[in-house]
Design a protein around this motif. Structure first.
Motif, PDB file in Angstrom:
ATOM      1  N   MET A 134       0.618  -0.972  -0.667  1.00 34.53           N
ATOM      2  CA  MET A 134      -0.030  -0.306   0.239  1.00 34.53           C
ATOM      3  C   MET A 134       1.079   1.260  -0.071  1.00 34.53           C
ATOM      4  SD  MET A 134       0.096  -1.404   3.133  1.00 34.53           S
ATOM      5  CE  MET A 134       1.322  -1.403   3.833  1.00 34.53           C
ATOM      6  N   THR A 135       0.651   2.220  -0.597  1.00 38.44           N
ATOM      7  CA  THR A 135       1.223   3.441  -0.071  1.00 38.44           C
ATOM      8  C   THR A 135       0.809   4.617   1.264  1.00 38.44           C
ATOM      9  OG1 THR A 135      -0.972   5.294  -1.621  1.00 38.44           O
ATOM     10  CG2 THR A 135       0.717   3.571  -3.012  1.00 38.44           C
ATOM     11  N   VAL A 136       1.641   5.537   1.472  1.00 38.00           N
ATOM     12  CA  VAL A 136       0.961   5.856   2.875  1.00 38.00           C
ATOM     13  C   VAL A 136      -0.478   7.016   2.385  1.00 38.00           C
ATOM     14  CG1 VAL A 136       1.609   8.222   4.028  1.00 38.00           C
ATOM     15  CG2 VAL A 136       4.096   6.280   3.196  1.00 38.00           C
ATOM     16  N   GLU A 137      -0.230   7.380   1.490  1.00 39.12           N
ATOM     17  CA  GLU A 137      -1.045   8.058   0.979  1.00 39.12           C
ATOM     18  C   GLU A 137      -2.723   7.342   0.894  1.00 39.12           C
ATOM     19  OE1 GLU A 137       1.468   7.498  -1.265  1.00 39.12           O
ATOM     20  OE2 GLU A 137       2.165   9.736  -1.326  1.00 39.12           O
ATOM     21  N   ASP A 138      -2.687   6.731  -0.035  1.00 41.10           N
ATOM     22  CA  ASP A 138      -3.737   5.845   0.507  1.00 41.10           C
ATOM     23  C   ASP A 138      -3.848   5.314   1.398  1.00 41.10           C
ATOM     24  OD1 ASP A 138      -4.048   5.493  -2.378  1.00 41.10           O
ATOM     25  OD2 ASP A 138      -3.563   3.297  -2.854  1.00 41.10           O
ATOM     26  N   ASN A 182       8.094   3.789   7.965  1.00 39.69           N
ATOM     27  CA  ASN A 182       7.768   3.198   6.812  1.00 39.69           C
ATOM     28  C   ASN A 182       8.206   2.121   6.834  1.00 39.69           C
ATOM     29  OD1 ASN A 182       5.817   4.772   5.739  1.00 39.69           O
ATOM     30  ND2 ASN A 182       8.206   6.452   5.472  1.00 39.69           N
TER      31      ASN A 182
END
Length: 77
Positions: free
Chosen positions: A45-49, A66
């Protein structure tokens, strides 16, 4: 990825937060601890999501680690 989730202090909070995070694209596992207000995620997953999953909620997420071991220290809603 490890998040500190301000306001996540009870079992109901944990259920609400984990339910949202399980729906994030790329999340494989979610483990939350209301005692420390932390959530550990694994997957691609991305941090933004992940942070976007908290939009409209009263919780205040902050990335503390992270996958590379660094944290951003930024809270977003």
């Amino acid at each position: 990825m490890t998040l500190y989730v301000g306001g996540m202090r009870c079992r109901r909070c944990v259920r609400e937060v984990t339910a949202r995070l399980r729906d994030v694209l790329g999340v494989e596992t979610v483990a939350a601890d209301s005692g420390s207000s932390t959530v550990r995620l694994s997957g691609a997953m991305t941090v933004e999501d992940v942070l976007r999953a908290f939009v409209g909620m009263t919780y205040e997420p902050r990335v503390v680690a992270n996958s590379d071991g660094t944290g951003t220290g930024q809270a977003r809603r």
